[in-house]
Design a protein around this motif. Sequence first.
Motif, mmCIF file in Angstrom:
data_model
loop_
_atom_site.group_PDB
_atom_site.id
_atom_site.type_symbol
_atom_site.label_atom_id
_atom_site.label_comp_id
_atom_site.label_asym_id
_atom_site.label_seq_id
_atom_site.Cartn_x
_atom_site.Cartn_y
_atom_site.Cartn_z
ATOM 1 N N GLY A 100 0.403 -1.367 -0.030
ATOM 2 C CA GLY A 100 -0.315 -0.532 0.044
ATOM 3 C C GLY A 100 0.737 1.035 0.107
ATOM 4 N N GLU A 101 0.018 2.264 0.064
ATOM 5 C CA GLU A 101 0.924 3.977 -0.152
ATOM 6 C C GLU A 101 0.747 4.666 1.308
ATOM 7 O OE1 GLU A 101 2.788 5.315 -2.534
ATOM 8 O OE2 GLU A 101 2.658 2.687 -3.192
ATOM 9 N N LEU A 102 1.909 5.158 1.553
ATOM 10 C CA LEU A 102 1.371 5.880 3.396
ATOM 11 C C LEU A 102 1.549 7.096 2.915
ATOM 12 C CD1 LEU A 102 2.030 5.228 5.929
ATOM 13 C CD2 LEU A 102 3.964 5.123 6.446
ATOM 14 N N THR A 103 1.040 7.714 3.348
ATOM 15 C CA THR A 103 0.693 9.384 3.334
ATOM 16 C C THR A 103 0.747 9.795 4.126
ATOM 17 O OG1 THR A 103 0.094 8.875 1.405
ATOM 18 C CG2 THR A 103 -0.374 11.238 2.079
ATOM 19 N N VAL A 104 2.000 10.638 4.410
ATOM 20 C CA VAL A 104 2.496 11.487 5.346
ATOM 21 C C VAL A 104 1.721 13.090 5.289
ATOM 22 C CG1 VAL A 104 3.824 13.087 6.888
ATOM 23 C CG2 VAL A 104 4.238 10.405 6.495
ATOM 24 N N CYS A 105 0.359 13.917 6.108
ATOM 25 C CA CYS A 105 0.442 14.621 6.147
ATOM 26 C C CYS A 105 0.039 15.483 7.054
ATOM 27 C CB CYS A 105 -1.658 14.338 5.368
ATOM 28 S SG CYS A 105 -1.730 13.452 3.965
ATOM 29 N N THR A 106 -0.247 16.721 7.105
ATOM 30 C CA THR A 106 -0.249 17.910 8.378
ATOM 31 C C THR A 106 -1.520 17.393 8.553
ATOM 32 O OG1 THR A 106 -1.289 19.783 7.190
ATOM 33 C CG2 THR A 106 0.831 18.906 7.210
ATOM 34 N N THR A 107 -1.505 18.189 10.237
ATOM 35 C CA THR A 107 -3.185 18.353 10.322
ATOM 36 C C THR A 107 -4.089 18.831 10.005
ATOM 37 O OG1 THR A 107 -2.337 20.265 12.126
ATOM 38 C CG2 THR A 107 -2.635 17.875 12.761
ATOM 39 N N SER A 108 -3.778 19.706 9.243
ATOM 40 C CA SER A 108 -4.873 20.745 7.696
ATOM 41 C C SER A 108 -4.964 20.210 6.243
ATOM 42 C CB SER A 108 -4.110 22.118 7.614
ATOM 43 O OG SER A 108 -2.446 22.437 6.964
ATOM 44 N N GLY A 109 -4.425 18.590 6.519
ATOM 45 C CA GLY A 109 -4.846 17.617 5.581
ATOM 46 C C GLY A 109 -3.638 17.901 4.695
ATOM 47 N N VAL A 110 -2.620 18.691 4.044
ATOM 48 C CA VAL A 110 -1.470 18.888 3.383
ATOM 49 C C VAL A 110 -0.318 17.854 3.601
ATOM 50 C CG1 VAL A 110 0.293 19.757 2.912
ATOM 51 C CG2 VAL A 110 -1.579 21.177 3.586
ATOM 52 N N CYS A 111 -1.074 16.695 2.567
ATOM 53 C CA CYS A 111 -0.005 15.698 2.390
ATOM 54 C C CYS A 111 1.444 16.029 2.088
ATOM 55 C CB CYS A 111 -0.210 14.616 1.411
ATOM 56 S SG CYS A 111 -1.950 14.371 1.598
ATOM 57 N N VAL A 112 2.627 15.325 2.978
ATOM 58 C CA VAL A 112 3.631 16.377 2.535
ATOM 59 C C VAL A 112 4.592 15.140 2.256
ATOM 60 C CG1 VAL A 112 3.440 18.394 4.023
ATOM 61 C CG2 VAL A 112 4.519 15.901 4.722
ATOM 62 N N ARG A 113 4.445 13.760 2.368
ATOM 63 C CA ARG A 113 5.258 12.727 2.041
ATOM 64 C C ARG A 113 4.004 11.607 2.012
ATOM 65 N NH1 ARG A 113 10.249 10.237 4.599
ATOM 66 N NH2 ARG A 113 11.348 8.953 2.838
ATOM 67 N N PRO A 142 9.253 18.970 9.349
ATOM 68 C CA PRO A 142 9.273 19.814 10.733
ATOM 69 C C PRO A 142 9.014 19.209 12.257
ATOM 70 C CG PRO A 142 8.847 21.030 9.221
ATOM 71 C CD PRO A 142 8.825 20.034 9.196
ATOM 72 N N ALA A 143 8.680 19.713 13.102
ATOM 73 C CA ALA A 143 8.394 19.083 14.088
ATOM 74 C C ALA A 143 6.891 19.484 13.979
ATOM 75 C CB ALA A 143 9.072 19.374 15.245
ATOM 76 N N GLY A 144 6.270 18.843 15.194
ATOM 77 C CA GLY A 144 4.638 18.840 14.625
ATOM 78 C C GLY A 144 3.620 17.275 15.005
ATOM 79 N N VAL A 145 2.440 17.686 14.111
ATOM 80 C CA VAL A 145 2.023 16.466 14.610
ATOM 81 C C VAL A 145 1.332 16.145 13.117
ATOM 82 C CG1 VAL A 145 -0.297 15.511 15.323
ATOM 83 C CG2 VAL A 145 0.428 17.558 16.580
ATOM 84 N N TYR A 146 1.556 15.364 12.989
ATOM 85 C CA TYR A 146 1.180 14.234 11.725
ATOM 86 C C TYR A 146 0.427 13.217 11.386
ATOM 87 C CZ TYR A 146 4.765 17.034 10.223
ATOM 88 O OH TYR A 146 6.018 18.789 10.211
#
Length: 104
Positions: free
Chosen positions: A53-66, A82-86
Amino acid sequence: VVLAQQYSEEFFKRFVELGGVGMNENTLHLPVSFYPNPARETMFIKNPLQLKGELTVCTTSGVCVRQVSLIGSENTLQITVPAGVYYLNFQTETGNYRQMMVVD
């Protein structure tokens, strides 16, 4: 501890705003495990069922960064955000799975 509490409060606030977990999403019985969490440089991913499958890393606002493909029973994810919640979103043929990730 205060920082973790702020992240936790923000997570639950957004969780409620986004409507929680959908029918095809499962956060209680993840077929994969992600550790350590919080992470700094590397996160390890155990996938004993070897789901593809595909693993997507997204910010809490829904922007996929990886986005990365998971293959095999063990994978690593180099932390480049950067440091934060994803959110870690793992999409497979059998369903979509979501877990929160904290980056120190």
